[in-house]
Design a protein around this motif. Structure first.
Motif, PDB file in Angstrom:
ATOM      1  N   PHE A 161     -11.398 -43.337 -57.840  1.00 15.87           N
ATOM      2  CA  PHE A 161     -12.307 -42.439 -57.128  1.00 15.87           C
ATOM      3  C   PHE A 161     -12.753 -43.060 -55.800  1.00 15.87           C
ATOM      4  N   LEU A 162     -13.164 -44.328 -55.844  1.00 15.36           N
ATOM      5  CA  LEU A 162     -13.618 -45.010 -54.627  1.00 15.36           C
ATOM      6  C   LEU A 162     -12.472 -45.265 -53.658  1.00 15.36           C
ATOM      7  N   GLU A 163     -11.259 -45.424 -54.179  1.00 14.56           N
ATOM      8  CA  GLU A 163     -10.097 -45.590 -53.299  1.00 14.56           C
ATOM      9  C   GLU A 163      -9.825 -44.314 -52.515  1.00 14.56           C
ATOM     10  N   ILE A 164      -9.989 -43.164 -53.164  1.00  6.95           N
ATOM     11  CA  ILE A 164      -9.835 -41.884 -52.474  1.00  6.95           C
ATOM     12  C   ILE A 164     -10.870 -41.763 -51.350  1.00  6.95           C
ATOM     13  N   ALA A 165     -12.108 -42.169 -51.662  1.00 15.27           N
ATOM     14  CA  ALA A 165     -13.164 -42.130 -50.647  1.00 15.27           C
ATOM     15  C   ALA A 165     -12.859 -43.082 -49.494  1.00 15.27           C
ATOM     16  N   GLN A 166     -12.353 -44.272 -49.811  1.00 15.43           N
ATOM     17  CA  GLN A 166     -12.007 -45.236 -48.771  1.00 15.43           C
ATOM     18  C   GLN A 166     -10.914 -44.686 -47.858  1.00 15.43           C
ATOM     19  N   ASN A 167      -9.913 -44.029 -48.448  1.00 11.82           N
ATOM     20  CA  ASN A 167      -8.840 -43.438 -47.640  1.00 11.82           C
ATOM     21  C   ASN A 167      -9.380 -42.338 -46.723  1.00 11.82           C
ATOM     22  N   HIS A 168     -10.311 -41.546 -47.241  1.00 10.91           N
ATOM     23  CA  HIS A 168     -10.935 -40.495 -46.425  1.00 10.91           C
ATOM     24  C   HIS A 168     -11.693 -41.127 -45.260  1.00 10.91           C
ATOM     25  N   PHE A 169     -12.394 -42.217 -45.563  1.00 10.66           N
ATOM     26  CA  PHE A 169     -13.146 -42.938 -44.530  1.00 10.66           C
ATOM     27  C   PHE A 169     -12.197 -43.513 -43.473  1.00 10.66           C
ATOM     28  N   ASP A 170     -11.103 -44.115 -43.923  1.00  3.50           N
ATOM     29  CA  ASP A 170     -10.124 -44.688 -42.991  1.00  3.50           C
ATOM     30  C   ASP A 170      -9.487 -43.617 -42.106  1.00  3.50           C
ATOM     31  N   ASP A 171      -9.370 -42.396 -42.649  1.00  6.94           N
ATOM     32  CA  ASP A 171      -8.799 -41.284 -41.888  1.00  6.94           C
ATOM     33  C   ASP A 171      -9.834 -40.556 -41.042  1.00  6.94           C
ATOM     34  N   ALA A 172     -11.072 -41.065 -41.025  1.00 13.45           N
ATOM     35  CA  ALA A 172     -12.170 -40.474 -40.253  1.00 13.45           C
ATOM     36  C   ALA A 172     -12.413 -39.015 -40.622  1.00 13.45           C
ATOM     37  N   LEU A 173     -12.462 -38.743 -41.926  1.00 10.28           N
ATOM     38  CA  LEU A 173     -12.755 -37.401 -42.427  1.00 10.28           C
ATOM     39  C   LEU A 173     -14.080 -37.420 -43.194  1.00 10.28           C
ATOM     40  N   PRO A 174     -14.887 -36.364 -43.092  1.00 11.25           N
ATOM     41  CA  PRO A 174     -16.206 -36.325 -43.724  1.00 11.25           C
ATOM     42  C   PRO A 174     -16.119 -36.324 -45.249  1.00 11.25           C
TER      43      PRO A 174
ATOM     44  N   ASP B 237     -12.570 -32.385 -39.643  1.00 15.99           N
ATOM     45  CA  ASP B 237     -13.705 -33.148 -39.113  1.00 15.99           C
ATOM     46  C   ASP B 237     -14.688 -32.280 -38.339  1.00 15.99           C
ATOM     47  N   ILE B 238     -14.682 -30.983 -38.614  1.00 17.32           N
ATOM     48  CA  ILE B 238     -15.616 -30.061 -37.971  1.00 17.32           C
ATOM     49  C   ILE B 238     -17.035 -30.320 -38.485  1.00 17.32           C
ATOM     50  N   VAL B 239     -18.020 -30.215 -37.596  1.00 16.88           N
ATOM     51  CA  VAL B 239     -19.419 -30.315 -38.007  1.00 16.88           C
ATOM     52  C   VAL B 239     -19.907 -28.910 -38.353  1.00 16.88           C
TER      53      VAL B 239
ATOM     54  N   VAL C 187     -28.421 -41.454 -55.899  1.00 20.42           N
ATOM     55  CA  VAL C 187     -27.699 -42.436 -55.082  1.00 20.42           C
ATOM     56  C   VAL C 187     -26.569 -41.736 -54.334  1.00 20.42           C
ATOM     57  N   TYR C 188     -26.418 -42.043 -53.054  1.00 18.89           N
ATOM     58  CA  TYR C 188     -25.396 -41.341 -52.275  1.00 18.89           C
ATOM     59  C   TYR C 188     -24.790 -42.228 -51.192  1.00 18.89           C
ATOM     60  N   CYS C 189     -23.599 -41.820 -50.745  1.00 16.66           N
ATOM     61  CA  CYS C 189     -22.946 -42.375 -49.566  1.00 16.66           C
ATOM     62  C   CYS C 189     -22.404 -41.184 -48.794  1.00 16.66           C
ATOM     63  N   TRP C 190     -22.926 -40.948 -47.589  1.00 11.24           N
ATOM     64  CA  TRP C 190     -22.589 -39.756 -46.793  1.00 11.24           C
ATOM     65  C   TRP C 190     -21.970 -40.190 -45.471  1.00 11.24           C
ATOM     66  N   TYR C 191     -20.856 -39.549 -45.106  1.00 15.91           N
ATOM     67  CA  TYR C 191     -20.166 -39.940 -43.870  1.00 15.91           C
ATOM     68  C   TYR C 191     -19.616 -38.727 -43.135  1.00 15.91           C
ATOM     69  N   HIS C 192     -19.859 -38.709 -41.833  1.00 19.35           N
ATOM     70  CA  HIS C 192     -19.186 -37.769 -40.938  1.00 19.35           C
ATOM     71  C   HIS C 192     -18.837 -38.530 -39.667  1.00 19.35           C
ATOM     72  N   PRO C 193     -17.565 -38.514 -39.248  1.00 14.10           N
ATOM     73  CA  PRO C 193     -17.149 -39.333 -38.105  1.00 14.10           C
ATOM     74  C   PRO C 193     -17.886 -38.994 -36.811  1.00 14.10           C
ATOM     75  N   LYS C 194     -18.424 -37.782 -36.703  1.00 11.84           N
ATOM     76  CA  LYS C 194     -19.121 -37.367 -35.486  1.00 11.84           C
ATOM     77  C   LYS C 194     -20.634 -37.555 -35.586  1.00 11.84           C
ATOM     78  N   ILE C 195     -21.098 -38.048 -36.730  1.00 20.00           N
ATOM     79  CA  ILE C 195     -22.546 -38.221 -36.930  1.00 20.00           C
ATOM     80  C   ILE C 195     -22.895 -39.628 -37.369  1.00 20.00           C
ATOM     81  N   GLY C 196     -22.193 -40.151 -38.394  1.00 19.42           N
ATOM     82  CA  GLY C 196     -22.479 -41.501 -38.834  1.00 19.42           C
ATOM     83  C   GLY C 196     -22.325 -41.674 -40.330  1.00 19.42           C
TER      84      GLY C 196
END
Length: 377
Positions: free
Chosen positions: A6-19, A39-41, A159-168
């Motif tokens: 599960f975390l590997e999938i999230a890491q790949n999404h992060f590496d690809d700069a996808l929310p 990557d649309i906001v 508990v959360y981890c939230w990512y958007h390449p255009k926000i942070g």
């Protein structure tokens, strides 16, 4: 699905700069993930969409939405495993850097608290929540590792981890529910008062904390009266979040309006803003000297569809035939959070100020709160 996969999938999404967002509800054993396809906001204006929202403290700014319709949703069971210990030398270096920063921040925060107390004594405010941001150098920049540490350390928090390449990138472990709705039943909480955990789950609380808690509870009830019915106020309890204790009062009832109307009534709550709300918010925006951004905003899933049953006994097939699909929303106040870059973490902390507040002690409370997040770093 295993947690590592599960975390590997999230890491790949992060590496690809996808929310994406990963989250686990309080006392749950399942981690959920929403992985956006582009990557649309996306934003939500009225909270009628179905997805995961991330809203700022200032309600005049946009609420970011990760729509379920353009995302893949996954789940993983989570079992507490060994978490790699930080290097002792690195921890000492970070502590020294932090102490240098604190020396500069202390005077400003004490002056801010004093100004808030003066506003209360003069009658302009009943309560105001003032906060600060502290930056810490990262010795661990992998957000998945930090998220896993939060899961282990804060089992009773959202508990959360939230990512958007255009926000942070944001992570947190918040003890406060803004609003939970299943069908037309709602639950919220008044959360105020803080003290360090000293081994006693039911300690004595001083008048300052109990008064602050009552102010928040009274405000919630008054704010909800026009939107809900059959309000039930539970007894106030002490809850534990990491190394801190808080006072919490559960409020529940029947919803007579839409989600947006209730959220407008509640957000920002007195627990993160103050009373009267408009004047307290203006004081914060004019005097804190930094932008809270998503700190003390709210986040969570809205209008998701979940199957509910009248009977929890799975063998009772007849009663399970009455299972229904209900609309569920679970929103949390974004406390105990941090924003990450490649090299540093910005930790956000605050405290409620009343007429009985002592500026030095309010400073010490924010220091205790930063330690709960630094323990993860």
């Amino acid at each position: 699905m295993q947690t590592s996969e599960f975390l590997e999938i999230a890491q790949n999404h992060f590496d690809d700069a996808l929310p994406f967002v990963l989250y686990r509800k309080p006392n749950a054993s399942v981690i959920k993930g929403v992985f956006q396809d582009d990557d649309i906001v996306y934003t939500s204006k009225d909270l009628t969409e179905s997805g995961f929202v991330f809203a700022p403290f200032n309600a005049e700014k946009q609420t970011v939405l990760m729509p379920f319709s353009v995302s893949e949703t996954l789940e993983s069971s989570f079992a507490i495993s060994e978490v790699t210990e930080q290097n002792t030398r690195d921890k000492k270096e970070v502590q020294q850097e932090s102490e240098n920063v604190l020396n500069d921040a202390k005077d400003f925060h004490i002056n801010l608290v004093t100004k808030a107390i003066n506003g209360i004594v003069e009658g302009r405010l009943k309560k105001v929540v003032v906060s600060r941001k502290e930056e810490v150098r990262l010795t661990e920049s992998n957000p998945m590792a930090l998220f896993e540490r939060l899961l282990v350390k804060y089992s009773t928090a959202f508990v959360y981890c939230w990512y958007h390449p255009k926000i942070g990138l944001w992570l947190g472990a918040t003890p406060e529910t803004l609003l939970s709705i299943t069908g037309n039943r709602f639950t919220t909480m008044a959360l105020a008062g803080t003290q360090a955990y000293q081994g006693d789950d039911n300690p004595d609380w001083k008048a300052k904390e109990t008064e602050e808690q009552q102010l928040v509870t009274d405000y919630l009830i008054a704010s909800l009266e026009s939107s809900v019915s059959n309000i039930v106020v539970a007894a106030t309890k002490t809850i534990k979040a990491g190394s801190l204790l808080h006072l919490s009062t559960k409020v529940s009832g029947v919803l007579n309006s839409d989600l947006m109307e209730v959220v407008k009534a509640l957000h920002p709550t007195p627990a993160v803003c103050g009373l009267p709300k408009t004047i307290a918010k203006q004081f914060i925006l004019e005097n804190e000297n930094y932008d809270r951004e998503f700190y003390t905003g709210f986040l969570g899933e809205i209008n998701s569809k979940e199957k509910t049953s009248r009977n929890t006994n799975r063998r009772n097939v007849e009663n399970n035939a009455y299972a229904a699909i209900k609309t569920v929303s679970n929103l949390y106040v974004n406390l105990r959070c941090m924003q990450l870059t490649d090299v540093k973490a910005s930790i956000y902390v605050g405290g409620g100020i009343t007429k009985d507040s002592i500026a030095e002690k309010e400073w010490e409370e924010t220091v205790n709160k930063t330690e709960t997040m630094k323990a993860v770093l």
